[in-house]
Design an enzyme around this catalytic site. Structure first.
Site, mmCIF file in Angstrom:
data_model
loop_
_atom_site.group_PDB
_atom_site.id
_atom_site.type_symbol
_atom_site.label_atom_id
_atom_site.label_comp_id
_atom_site.label_asym_id
_atom_site.label_seq_id
_atom_site.Cartn_x
_atom_site.Cartn_y
_atom_site.Cartn_z
ATOM 1 N N ASP A 173 0.821 -1.218 0.000
ATOM 2 C CA ASP A 173 0.000 0.000 0.000
ATOM 3 C C ASP A 173 0.855 1.268 0.000
ATOM 4 O O ASP A 173 0.360 2.361 -0.278
ATOM 5 C CB ASP A 173 -0.931 0.013 1.222
ATOM 6 C CG ASP A 173 -0.177 -0.069 2.555
ATOM 7 O OD1 ASP A 173 0.874 -0.742 2.613
ATOM 8 O OD2 ASP A 173 -0.644 0.525 3.542
ATOM 9 N N TYR A 227 11.066 3.324 0.477
ATOM 10 C CA TYR A 227 10.473 1.982 0.424
ATOM 11 C C TYR A 227 9.347 1.932 -0.611
ATOM 12 O O TYR A 227 9.323 1.052 -1.475
ATOM 13 C CB TYR A 227 9.947 1.595 1.812
ATOM 14 C CG TYR A 227 9.103 0.339 1.817
ATOM 15 C CD1 TYR A 227 9.661 -0.906 1.563
ATOM 16 C CD2 TYR A 227 7.732 0.405 2.072
ATOM 17 C CE1 TYR A 227 8.886 -2.057 1.563
ATOM 18 C CE2 TYR A 227 6.951 -0.742 2.074
ATOM 19 C CZ TYR A 227 7.533 -1.971 1.825
ATOM 20 O OH TYR A 227 6.753 -3.105 1.816
#
Length: 289
Positions: free
Chosen positions: A104, A127
């Protein structure tokens, strides 16, 4: 029928390992960095030629140290971006169906309604950026792949939020948890289940393999604070949980403030029912006791 699993010592890989007895006619080959270096295209090719042929490859490997990634862009990129691209290319060369796990964190987190697979991606952390690049590399090198985005993963294996809350909740009278980051927890057992379901349905009928990006988490919506409250309640831990804002708990990498994902596509394409996150947490409790 043979399935290669990479990154198999992590939470998801370990959950898949725990399910192999249910699929007696399937042969699973579990690897981690010791057996297969997926950051080397040459090593992947050599391994597949030596240990194959494989019908499916499930890539559970990832660089998941979200804050550390801010200082280790190259390391994170190698595992999260380049390696998935190498795997996708090898899968195309050897006619292997690839399921790649994403996150997500590819979203900025400013939505007010659940994100669909078609919504614009705009990660705000290293990330997230490296994981998005990994998705792009996978689909660019092998458009027949499946990319599964998930969120807030926990399991009985490895390090995760549930275990941390249980530990510090048992050691302290009071803890503070952010209440302004909204998403959905995912029990890795349920994520493993949907992966095995996709493979099962494809084995029944090849046209059931529908490539592209999918969202999967448990159902429902909560904040990390709500999640912590439910953990304390389920395990009867006498610890006061105080809600705080994200700026009161500074972290190196920015988190999405809202990352609830719409799961209509995967439910429709694979005719599955998804457990509510509270029911999934109860299942986790039963599995660990």
């Amino acid at each position: 029928m043979k399935i290669l699993v990479t990154g198999s010592n992590g939470q998801l890989g370990s959950e898949l390992k725990s399910r192999v007895k249910e699929f007696k006619s399937w042969k699973f080959v579990f690897t981690d960095v010791e057996e297969l270096d997926i950051t080397s295209a040459e090593a992947i090719e050599t391994y597949i030629k030596k240990k194959g042929p494989f019908n499916y490859l499930v890539n559970c490997a990832a660089y998941t140290a979200v804050d550390k990634a801010e200082d280790e862009f190259e390391k994170a990129s190698l595992l999260n971006a380049y390696a998935p691209g190498y795997l996708a290319k090898a899968c195309k060369n050897h006619d292997i169906k690839l399921i790649h796990i994403s996150t997500d964190y590819v979203f900025e987190g400013k939505n007010h309604t659940p994100y669909t697979e078609n919504d614009e991606t705009s990660p705000n952390s290293v990330y997230g950026k490296t994981k998005l690049n990994g998705e792009l590399q996978v689909l660019m090198n092998n458009s027949e792949s499946i990319v599964l985005r998930t969120s807030w993963l926990y399991s009985r294996f490895g390090h995760n939020f549930v275990k941390v809350m249980q530990k510090i909740g048992s050691e302290r009278n009071k803890i503070s948890v952010v209440f302004d980051q909204i998403g959905t927890p995912t029990h890795a057992y349920d994520l493993a289940d949907i992966i095995l379901t996709i493979i099962s349905q494809t084995e029944e009928k090849k046209s059931n393999w529908k490539s592209g990006i999918y969202h999967f988490s448990n159902e429902g919506v909560c904040s990390w604070y709500d999640f912590a409250i439910e953990i304390m309640k389920l395990w009867n831990i006498d610890c006061d949980v105080e809600p705080i804002t994200s700026d009161m708990y500074p972290q190196k990498a920015p988190r999405p403030f809202y990352s609830v994902m719409n799961k209509a596509k995967i439910k429709q394409n694979y005719s599955i029912k998804i457990s509510h996150w509270k029911d999934a947490l109860l299942k986790y409790k039963n599995l660990t006791e």
